[in-house]
Design a protein around this motif. Structure first.
Motif, mmCIF file in Angstrom:
data_model
loop_
_atom_site.group_PDB
_atom_site.id
_atom_site.type_symbol
_atom_site.label_atom_id
_atom_site.label_comp_id
_atom_site.label_asym_id
_atom_site.label_seq_id
_atom_site.Cartn_x
_atom_site.Cartn_y
_atom_site.Cartn_z
ATOM 1 N N LEU A 63 -4.478 -5.877 -10.491
ATOM 2 C CA LEU A 63 -3.457 -5.458 -11.454
ATOM 3 C C LEU A 63 -3.203 -3.962 -11.347
ATOM 4 O O LEU A 63 -2.058 -3.507 -11.461
ATOM 5 C CB LEU A 63 -3.874 -5.853 -12.872
ATOM 6 N N HIS A 64 -4.262 -3.197 -11.104
ATOM 7 C CA HIS A 64 -4.118 -1.746 -10.948
ATOM 8 C C HIS A 64 -3.187 -1.423 -9.779
ATOM 9 O O HIS A 64 -2.292 -0.575 -9.903
ATOM 10 C CB HIS A 64 -5.497 -1.105 -10.742
ATOM 11 N N ASP A 65 -3.392 -2.093 -8.645
ATOM 12 C CA ASP A 65 -2.555 -1.842 -7.467
ATOM 13 C C ASP A 65 -1.104 -2.261 -7.714
ATOM 14 O O ASP A 65 -0.170 -1.568 -7.299
ATOM 15 C CB ASP A 65 -3.110 -2.578 -6.241
ATOM 16 N N ILE A 66 -0.913 -3.388 -8.381
ATOM 17 C CA ILE A 66 0.444 -3.846 -8.692
ATOM 18 C C ILE A 66 1.138 -2.835 -9.590
ATOM 19 O O ILE A 66 2.294 -2.461 -9.351
ATOM 20 C CB ILE A 66 0.413 -5.241 -9.356
ATOM 21 N N ALA A 67 0.435 -2.372 -10.615
ATOM 22 C CA ALA A 67 1.019 -1.400 -11.548
ATOM 23 C C ALA A 67 1.384 -0.110 -10.822
ATOM 24 O O ALA A 67 2.437 0.479 -11.090
ATOM 25 C CB ALA A 67 0.050 -1.123 -12.693
#
Length: 173
Positions: A57-61
């Motif tokens: 989720l961090h990378d997507i954000a």
């Protein structure tokens, strides 16, 4: 959180044929969140690229340039619809809000407004009177008509991506 992406919702109904319905709910949540005054809400085509991804989720954000992500699922069984949603802070990965909502299929607009209103409260968006009224104005709908509408939109999108007469006729029907 002033910038959000609503990731594609999971279809937990156990019926792949319900994917059009889940996609319709996903699109409605994005549209409604974009109308409440957040600085940035990522468009559906941009988030659709992350459907089924194993990225964090961090990378997507980071890729989308948002502070928060909305994740969730939809279950449609008989006349009942359940939406589970979570708001996750991109920087920490912490769930800052989560809830599950369930209503009869005819109350789908109320259900969507429940989710959007809860997210608005959580991110402390200051809603103007028009936005508050829009969230409060949901009305019961004919569940079969709403379902047909979402099927038609899904078929139209399929036709747009790969034009053929069969898809067009199905979408029109």
């Amino acid at each position: 959180i002033q910038s959000i992406a609503v990731l594609p919702l999971e279809n937990l109904s156990g019926d792949a044929g319900q994917e059009y319905f889940v996609t319709g709910v996903h699109e409605a949540l994005i549209t409604d969140l974009a109308r409440i005054g957040l600085q940035k809400v990522i468009a559906k085509p941009s988030v659709d690229a992350f459907k089924g991804t194993k990225k964090s989720l961090h990378d997507i954000a980071q890729e989308l340039g948002v502070e928060g992500l909305v994740t969730g699922s939809v279950i449609r069984a008989g006349d009942r619809i359940q939406i589970s949603a979570q708001l996750v802070r991109a920087d920490t990965g912490a769930v800052v809000w989560a809830n599950r909502y369930e209503r009869p299929a005819g109350d789908i607009l109320f259900l969507q407004n429940d989710v959007v209103g809860a997210i608005a409260r959580e991110v402390r968006v200051s809603l103007n009177p028009e936005q508050r009224a829009r969230l409060a104005e949901a009305r019961p709908v004919n569940a079969a008509a709403h379902d047909a509408y979402l099927k038609g939109r899904s078929l139209l999108a399929a036709f747009t991506n790969t034009p053929n007469r069969k898809e067009m006729n199905a979408a029109l029907a």
